[in-house]
Design a protein around this motif. Structure first.
Motif, PDB file in Angstrom:
ATOM      1  N   TYR A 108       0.848  -1.185   0.000  1.00 59.94           N
ATOM      2  CA  TYR A 108       0.000   0.000   0.000  1.00 59.94           C
ATOM      3  C   TYR A 108       0.890   1.244   0.000  1.00 59.94           C
ATOM      4  CZ  TYR A 108       0.955   0.483   5.025  1.00 59.94           C
ATOM      5  OH  TYR A 108       1.561   0.624   6.236  1.00 59.94           O
ATOM      6  N   LEU A 143      -7.912  -5.782   3.895  1.00 59.20           N
ATOM      7  CA  LEU A 143      -7.244  -5.387   2.663  1.00 59.20           C
ATOM      8  C   LEU A 143      -7.111  -6.515   1.654  1.00 59.20           C
ATOM      9  CD1 LEU A 143      -4.347  -3.396   4.322  1.00 59.20           C
ATOM     10  CD2 LEU A 143      -6.432  -2.470   3.355  1.00 59.20           C
ATOM     11  N   ILE A 191      -8.657  -2.288  -3.080  1.00 56.94           N
ATOM     12  CA  ILE A 191      -8.777  -3.538  -2.341  1.00 56.94           C
ATOM     13  C   ILE A 191      -8.383  -4.686  -3.260  1.00 56.94           C
ATOM     14  CG2 ILE A 191     -10.348  -5.040  -1.069  1.00 56.94           C
ATOM     15  CD1 ILE A 191     -12.045  -2.601  -0.473  1.00 56.94           C
TER      16      ILE A 191
END
Length: 982
Positions: free
Chosen positions: A35, A408, A476
């Protein structure tokens, strides 16, 4: 790995995730998870998880990238003094306590573990706090730009026309050269050896040491120090050890109070003159875009580094290590190569191992927290750290939305709740949203309330939110599982096999991972199936075992990946007795056959069913079947006719069906069985398909849930106290005992009793015992006919009619047997003797055995005997011999000429006696192993079964480890056998 994922979940980070090697790092491996998160203007926090194929494990990196601007300031921090070690987290909290927002922070320089002394340079607020002229360093200017290089500081003390080199500033003093201490070092010099300390006061109060500057001082005191000297606030101490050179010592001793000493600090690299914050760095690992391969690489470990890109952007980099399943770390050259991949042109390595720490403040949090996973479990206390602070203040004006999924990494079909929070234009969290939230995503994967449902196809899915004109989004990742773990929710343990009882329920749950990364998945994400033979399983993993013994697999799948659980269902054997033919009712009616209860061919107990059939025949019975009745089993004494014996059943609509049990191509006893046809509701009996007449015998017909035969006898433990008899009776199978298959006898005569099935206790009150000796025996047969018994001998004062038995060991037995008329002696005059030590004849043995059986011998007077020596049988034994012959108990023996003889006057051997007693005994008792006796091989084959049975019943025990099967048996020994056999 789970702790990291839970941390991410708790902090609700937004993420960009990939489960492929398309974005591979040559340094660390294929990227599988990551991320990037904005935390301030031009400032991002990034986590990447790589898969190392060579190590078959993960590498997890965390780093912050910023572009210098007025919004942020990089600073260096340390504890209360240069050597004071603190955790990066503690240093961050101290900054926050002073009103600063910590965007991020990493540990700094290597240091001496024992003293806390940093190895390299330390600069804060433009002041040189600690020096090291030969090590590399990372420095930061007031505008946030970074400087990487080697300061090579020149540290000089000028006094009395001399210019002397200072070895170091604020380092533990060695035995060579001058050292300069300021109050940044602490309260004292920490010297442990004698030396000379000169206290210097800056001529301009508050003047401090800076690169490119001079501080003019006045000598306040010259001290012959024996150890540590206190450092006055705002002043310096110039110090030298007495073990240093004599000339240097004398030079410093020449100073007088009031003398002037100028401290000059400079670097040939004038960039360091403007540096506001700096820490040392042992290795310059990436220089002008090239990895320095001359540096010793070292093993894979946690690492901390700082890199600078050509555009001036700076990367605070960490990689975790020494934690299999989370991160195995990296070598020095791997880190250099990785920073090169991230676009850095220069990079230095800071302290690593247990020191590697990265803290950061997430957009929706007010304070910082540890982001990485320190290898020692908690952050290590270190000498210094580098922080990135925000220069912005809260504005109260919404600038963006921070969108956070609850999870996630998802399996296809899994859900996660997305939440939007507002950030103001200064990157501070706001308490309220500027308006209602509108959610959107490709493939309509998010609901109006922000619930995201993972599509079936793996990939990265963007979820966007809008509120009051400001927006935000998150990505996601939906991943395909490459591992599934099944857990028994009752135990919390992973399972790969299950061993269950029929009907047992197990609540199973599944979890999945991709390259060891845990994936979120609800019950709906997994497809559960079970082989029908073992039971059923619901869509949420509740498995119910079937009613029968079976083995098979439970399969749980997610997408194309599946695992199986091996399941064995073991039904405790359960037998239901249809008939043991021990009563007067055979339990069957016959067509084309004659049925009779018979005691000559017996497999269990004392009777069987003799079937004399003519051609095709039927034996009709009626029994409603239960779910547990899967097999019908029985024992058959075949006649070798080749006829076919079958079991008959009916379906619910009355349709008959048969299952073959056996072809009667054998003689002797054989256990046979047939499966109950699927759907049959009743057992209707047996049928014979025959083309001729024949005779067979049946015994012990049972229904069972398994195609097995129980051969384990019950256990009986009898105790008698006064007139109270109690027996504990157990069986290896539940429900295998019943009162109608038990007996309580005193001297062979039945006595009423009570049976408590719940406690497994038989109890009775014995009456009419008198003063005689008695043998009390309890027997129990299970459903399959296996017999067990236990006896207690009650010694009493039975009358003794035999003059020669007064002191004999067998008196108890002969006295009671005499009372009951089973034995008698020989009277001469007024004296009756038993002659216990005489060998008993075959005829007398027959008489004792017949009396023991309670036979009416007159009823057998007309029996014709086949013996050629019948005339030699004593008259008093004749009817007894006839009775035992008629009952098949005593058969005679063949002479050398082939004739059959009774040999009634000959002594009977122990083997012959035990064979006759064995034929008198119910069938089904366990047989003992005769190998325990040294002469077991001498037991004739025709006697072995009976000898083993009597030994197992403890009627016969042998003598001195021998059975003596060929030896004659005495009259006393026979008396004991008969008494014990009751």
């Amino acid at each position: 790995m789970k702790s990291i994922l839970r941390r991410i979940t708790a902090l609700a980070l937004c993420a960009v995730l990939l489960c492929s090697t398309a974005l591979a790092s040559d340094a660390l491996g294929g990227k599988i998870y990551g991320y990037t998160l904005d935390i301030c203007d031009d400032t991002t926090l990034t986590r990447e998880v790589m898969w190392s194929s060579s190590r078959s494990d993960l590498r997890t990196e965390n780093y912050v990238t910023y572009k210098p601007s007025d919004s942020i300031s990089p600073v260096v921090s340390f504890g209360s003094s240069i050597p004071d070690k603190q955790t990066v987290t503690s240093m961050a909290k101290a900054l926050e306590k002073n009103g600063r927002r910590v965007l991020s922070g990493i540990n700094g320089d290597y240091f001496v573990m024992a003293t806390g002394d940093p190895l390299g340079i330390v600069i804060t607020d433009g002041v040189l706090r600690s020096s090291a002229s030969y090590l590399h360093a990372i420095g930061f200017n007031a505008d946030g730009s970074a400087v990487i290089g080697t300061p090579n500081l020149s540290l000089m003390a000028d006094f009395k026309g001399q210019s002397l080199k200072i070895a170091d500033i604020n380092k533990i003093r060695t035995n060579t050269g001058f050292y300069l201490f300021t109050d940044d070092f602490g309260n004292t010099t920490k010297n442990t050896q004698k030396g000379v300390d000169v206290i210097l006061a800056p001529n301009t109060p508050g003047d401090q040491l800076k690169i490119g500057g001079t501080v003019s001082c006045t000598v306040e005191q010259v001290i012959e120090a024996s150890g540590a000297t206190a450092i006055p606030d705002g002043k310096f101490i110039m110090s030298i050890s007495n073990k240093s050179g004599e000339w240097l010592q004398e030079t410093i001793r020449s100073l007088q109070v009031g003398d002037t000493v100028d401290i000059n600090i400079s670097s040939e690299d004038t960039r360091w003159n403007n540096v506001q914050h700096a820490v040392g760095a042992m290795y310059w690992i990436l220089k002008d875009g090239k990895v320095d391969t001359s540096i010793s690489d070292g093993a894979s470990a946690p690492r901390t580094a700082v890199g600078v890109k050509p555009d001036g952007s700076v990367v605070f980099y960490t990689i975790d290590g020494r934690q299999s399943g989370l991160s195995v770390g990296a070598t020095i050259q791997m880190v250099a190569q990785r920073l090169q991949e991230l676009g850095c042109e220069n990079a230095v390595l800071l302290d690593g191992g247990g020191s590697t720490t990265l803290v950061s403040t997430y957009p929706d949090f007010g304070t910082s927290s540890t982001i990485n996973s320190p290898s020692e479990g908690t952050p290590r206390s270190v000498s210094n750290a580098i922080f990135l602070l925000s220069n912005l203040s809260p504005t109260g004006t919404a600038g963006s939305l921070y969108v956070t999924p609850k999870s996630l990494t998802l399996l296809p079909g899994a859900t996660t709740q997305c939440v939007a929070s507002a950030m103001d234009t200064g990157w501070y969290p706001m308490d309220t949203l500027p308006g209602d939230v509108t959610w959107s995503s490709a493939d309509n994967a998010v609901s109006a309330s922000g619930l995201f449902t993972a599509p079936a196809a793996p990939g990265v899915y963007q979820v966007s939110a809008e509120s009051g004109g400001v927006t935000g989004s998150t990505n996601i990742n939906v991943l395909q599982a490459d591992a599934i773990y099944v857990t028994n929710e009752a135990t919390g343990k992973n399972v790969s096999t299950l061993s269950l009882s029929p009907g047992q329920k197990v609540n199973l749950s599944a979890a999945a991972s991709c390259k060891t990364i845990d994936l979120t998945g609800e019950d709906e994400c997994f497809a559960w199936t079970a082989d029908p033979a073992i039971g059923t399983i619901t869509s949420d993993g509740l498995f119910t075992a079937g009613s029968n013994t079976a083995s098979g697999k439970i399969k749980v799948a997610s997408g194309s990946y599946a695992v199986t659980i091996s399941v064995s269902v073991t039904a405790p054997a359960k037998y239901t007795l249809l008939s043991d033919f021990e009563g007067s009712d055979p339990g069957f009616s016959a067509q084309n056959a004659t049925l009779s209860l018979n005691d000559t061919q017996v497999r269990y107990g004392s009777q069987s069913l003799q079937v004399a059939y003519q051609n095709d025949a039927k034996l009709t019975a009626s029994r409603t079947l239960t779910q547990a009745d899967r097999y019908v089993s029985l024992w058959v004494y075949g006649d070798g006719s080749g006829s076919i014996l079958s079991a008959a059943f009916s379906y619910e609509d009355g349709t008959p069906v048969t299952q073959s049990l056996a072809t009667l191509n054998f003689t002797g006893w054989k256990q046979v069985s047939a499966a109950v046809p699927e759907g049959a509701v009743s057992f209707d009996g047996l049928s014979l398909s025959a083309s001729q007449k024949g005779t067979l015998w049946l015994d012990q017909v049972v229904l069972s849930n398994e195609n097995t035969w129980d051969t384990t006898a019950p256990t009986v433990s009898l105790s008698v106290s006064g007139t109270s008899a109690t027996a504990k009776i157990t069986d290896n199978l539940q429900g295998g005992l019943a009162a109608d298959r038990m007996t309580l006898k005193v001297d062979g005569q039945p006595v009423p009793f009570q049976w408590d099935a719940a406690s497994g206790t038989l109890s009775a009150t014995l009456s009419g015992l008198g003063k005689s000796s008695h043998q009390v025996t309890v027997t129990a047969a299970d459903t399959c006919g296996n017999l067990a018994r236990d006896s207690v001998t009650l010694s009493g004062a039975s009358s003794n009619p035999f003059a020669d038995m007064t002191n004999h060991w067998a008196r108890t037995y002969t006295a009671r047997l005499s009372e009951l008329g089973i034995i008698s002696g020989i009277t001469s005059g007024d004296v009756t003797n038993f002659y216990p030590n005489r060998n008993i004849t075959r005829g007398d043995f027959a008489l004792m055995a017949a009396n023991w059986l309670g036979l009416d011998l007159n009823a057998y007077a007309s029996v014709s005997l086949p013996y050629t020596d019948t005339k030699d049988i004593p008259s008093w034994d004749l009817n007894a011999v006839k009775a035992l012959y008629e009952l098949g108990i005593m058969q005679g023996s063949r002479a050398n000429d082939g004739t059959l003889r009774a040999n009634a006057r000959a002594s009977i051997t122990r083997a012959e006696a035990m064979t006759i007693l064995g034929r008198m005994t119910e069938k089904g008792y366990p047989q003992a192993a005769l190998s325990a006796f040294s002469d077991a091989a001498a037991v004739p084959s025709w006697a072995k079964e009976h000898v083993a049975t009597l030994v197992g019943m403890e009627v016969v025990g042998g003598s001195n480890g021998k059975l003596r099967p060929s030896s004659p048996v005495t009259r006393a020994e026979v008396a004991k056998m008969l008494f014990t056999l009751w």
